[in-house]
Scaffold this motif. Sequence first.
Motif, mmCIF file in Angstrom:
data_model
loop_
_atom_site.group_PDB
_atom_site.id
_atom_site.type_symbol
_atom_site.label_atom_id
_atom_site.label_comp_id
_atom_site.label_asym_id
_atom_site.label_seq_id
_atom_site.Cartn_x
_atom_site.Cartn_y
_atom_site.Cartn_z
ATOM 1 N N GLU A 3 0.831 -1.200 0.000
ATOM 2 C CA GLU A 3 0.000 0.000 0.000
ATOM 3 C C GLU A 3 0.866 1.252 0.000
ATOM 4 O O GLU A 3 2.023 1.220 0.393
ATOM 5 N N LYS A 4 0.254 2.376 -0.411
ATOM 6 C CA LYS A 4 1.045 3.613 -0.470
ATOM 7 C C LYS A 4 1.403 4.089 0.940
ATOM 8 O O LYS A 4 0.699 3.816 1.910
ATOM 9 N N LEU A 5 2.529 4.789 1.008
ATOM 10 C CA LEU A 5 2.988 5.369 2.262
ATOM 11 C C LEU A 5 2.046 6.522 2.630
ATOM 12 O O LEU A 5 1.747 7.358 1.792
ATOM 13 N N LEU A 6 1.576 6.536 3.864
ATOM 14 C CA LEU A 6 0.697 7.631 4.298
ATOM 15 C C LEU A 6 1.524 8.620 5.106
ATOM 16 O O LEU A 6 2.075 8.275 6.136
ATOM 17 N N ASP A 7 1.587 9.836 4.602
ATOM 18 C CA ASP A 7 2.499 10.818 5.185
ATOM 19 C C ASP A 7 1.742 11.896 5.962
ATOM 20 O O ASP A 7 1.181 12.822 5.374
ATOM 21 N N PHE A 8 1.745 11.752 7.277
ATOM 22 C CA PHE A 8 1.092 12.716 8.169
ATOM 23 C C PHE A 8 2.119 13.606 8.864
ATOM 24 O O PHE A 8 1.810 14.248 9.852
ATOM 25 N N ASN A 261 -10.969 15.368 8.984
ATOM 26 C CA ASN A 261 -10.072 14.209 9.058
ATOM 27 C C ASN A 261 -9.221 14.240 10.330
ATOM 28 O O ASN A 261 -8.960 13.181 10.926
ATOM 29 N N ALA A 262 -8.823 15.430 10.739
ATOM 30 C CA ALA A 262 -8.061 15.540 11.988
ATOM 31 C C ALA A 262 -8.942 15.126 13.174
ATOM 32 O O ALA A 262 -8.474 14.466 14.106
ATOM 33 N N ILE A 320 3.841 13.042 19.791
ATOM 34 C CA ILE A 320 3.885 12.795 18.342
ATOM 35 C C ILE A 320 2.903 13.760 17.680
ATOM 36 O O ILE A 320 1.827 14.022 18.213
ATOM 37 N N ARG A 321 3.312 14.281 16.522
ATOM 38 C CA ARG A 321 2.405 15.153 15.773
ATOM 39 C C ARG A 321 1.985 14.488 14.474
ATOM 40 O O ARG A 321 2.808 13.880 13.780
ATOM 41 N N ALA A 322 0.706 14.615 14.162
ATOM 42 C CA ALA A 322 0.175 14.179 12.863
ATOM 43 C C ALA A 322 -0.603 15.344 12.268
ATOM 44 O O ALA A 322 -1.339 16.032 12.973
ATOM 45 N N VAL A 323 -0.414 15.583 10.972
ATOM 46 C CA VAL A 323 -1.074 16.700 10.303
ATOM 47 C C VAL A 323 -1.873 16.159 9.117
ATOM 48 O O VAL A 323 -1.344 15.362 8.331
ATOM 49 N N THR A 324 -3.120 16.589 9.003
ATOM 50 C CA THR A 324 -3.915 16.189 7.843
ATOM 51 C C THR A 324 -3.791 17.259 6.748
ATOM 52 O O THR A 324 -3.521 18.422 7.039
ATOM 53 N N HIS A 325 -3.968 16.832 5.496
ATOM 54 C CA HIS A 325 -3.747 17.735 4.366
ATOM 55 C C HIS A 325 -4.389 17.165 3.101
ATOM 56 O O HIS A 325 -5.004 16.083 3.134
ATOM 57 N N ASN A 329 -6.875 11.209 2.830
ATOM 58 C CA ASN A 329 -8.339 11.237 2.912
ATOM 59 C C ASN A 329 -8.827 10.435 4.126
ATOM 60 O O ASN A 329 -8.022 9.918 4.912
ATOM 61 N N ALA A 330 -10.146 10.332 4.245
ATOM 62 C CA ALA A 330 -10.740 9.683 5.426
ATOM 63 C C ALA A 330 -10.302 8.218 5.541
ATOM 64 O O ALA A 330 -10.064 7.710 6.634
ATOM 65 N N GLU A 331 -10.176 7.578 4.388
ATOM 66 C CA GLU A 331 -9.734 6.174 4.378
ATOM 67 C C GLU A 331 -8.298 6.049 4.911
ATOM 68 O O GLU A 331 -7.981 5.141 5.683
ATOM 69 N N ASP A 332 -7.452 6.970 4.478
ATOM 70 C CA ASP A 332 -6.060 6.987 4.945
ATOM 71 C C ASP A 332 -6.013 7.193 6.460
ATOM 72 O O ASP A 332 -5.171 6.609 7.148
ATOM 73 N N VAL A 333 -6.909 8.039 6.946
ATOM 74 C CA VAL A 333 -6.956 8.300 8.388
ATOM 75 C C VAL A 333 -7.303 7.012 9.129
ATOM 76 O O VAL A 333 -6.687 6.680 10.141
ATOM 77 N N GLN A 334 -8.268 6.276 8.588
ATOM 78 C CA GLN A 334 -8.642 5.012 9.236
ATOM 79 C C GLN A 334 -7.453 4.044 9.246
ATOM 80 O O GLN A 334 -7.190 3.381 10.242
ATOM 81 N N ARG A 335 -6.737 4.014 8.139
ATOM 82 C CA ARG A 335 -5.545 3.134 8.087
ATOM 83 C C ARG A 335 -4.502 3.549 9.113
ATOM 84 O O ARG A 335 -3.856 2.705 9.740
#
Length: 364
Positions: A3-8, A261-262, A320-325, A329-335
Amino acid sequence: MSEKLLDFRSDTVTRPTPAMRAVMAQAAVGDDVFHEDPTTNELQEVLAEMLGKEAALFVPSGTMSNQIAIRVHCRPGDELLCESTSHIFNYEQGGYAQLSGVAARPVPGHYGIWQPEQLHGLIRPEDEHLVRTRLVCLENTHNRGGGRVWPYETLEAVCRWAHQHGLCTHLDGARLFNAVVATGIEARRWAQHFDTVSVCFSKSLGAPVGSALAGPRDLIREARRHRKLFGGGMRQSGILAAAALFALQHHIERLAEDHQNAQRLAQGIAQIPGLTLDPPDVQTNIVIFRVDPELGTAEQVVEALAQEGVLMIPFGRRHIRAVTHLDVNAEDVQRAIDALATVVQHLGKQKPSAASAPGGPYAG
Ligand SMILES: *Cc1c(COP(=O)(O)O)cnc(C)c1O
């Protein structure tokens, strides 16, 4: 991992969309050092209008924009007041000192936000032993504060106090448009309380490069001189300005999705034992959470998470910090939530000794 790398890690990691690239490719350009780049001129006019200022200047980065602002407001031997965890104080190499001979007086806030009374008594009296208090810098939204939005009346009161005492005011609005979308308060209303305002196109707005400084015409003319000195005079910058214009037209309203999403991410994190939101409420696109020492350090959790294909950033030893952008998307957030739950469960079983790890790196 297929799967693609999810970059937060940051909202700076977004890549220009095909539509943005198309306007960049077609942008009308000229030499901007000769004031001849029509697209850069247009961007500066559009932004000045949005912020209710006389003029604006396109610059390569938010750091340059802040540092030019400090340079135009202050002289060597002056002092600026800023929040202790602000970008200007922590993440710009003390540029105010290196580039402008200015001292900074950090004042701690609550998740980056001051109460106006905190500032009373901080202006230095006229005395040949002392620096001269000259400038107040605020950050909205506040990065280290977890994307906090300044309460409008509080910000207004701080700026009123500053101006009543003859101080200048500068807003580091790298994520000002997140504050606009979160509150419904227009950019020009936030901006009216400041002499100068810096905004970033390369953060949540999704442009590849660029920031701008807006303010009175005479100050922006001066700022242009310092931009040249600091090495930020660009030539056919219309290619980049076109992306910024596109972002202003198409990527502001959609910030509401990033904020949703955040929220989703925060709700998921709150359900995972050993992780605690800090600040407890998420107002925009930044989520900061604390890792229970039983699980190890923030660095160790981030490393394990990367093995699951999800990137976040350690913010000090425990956070830890996570940033949405635009690019998650919402699916990535669930992952991401699922990956965090997996990692935490695994680390919880390992019960590591309190291993040493360095403090977190910079996160823009
Ligand atoms: C990222 C950021 C900046 C500086 O932006 P660069 O373009 O990386 O120099 C300034 N202030 C805040 C609050 C930021 O988050």
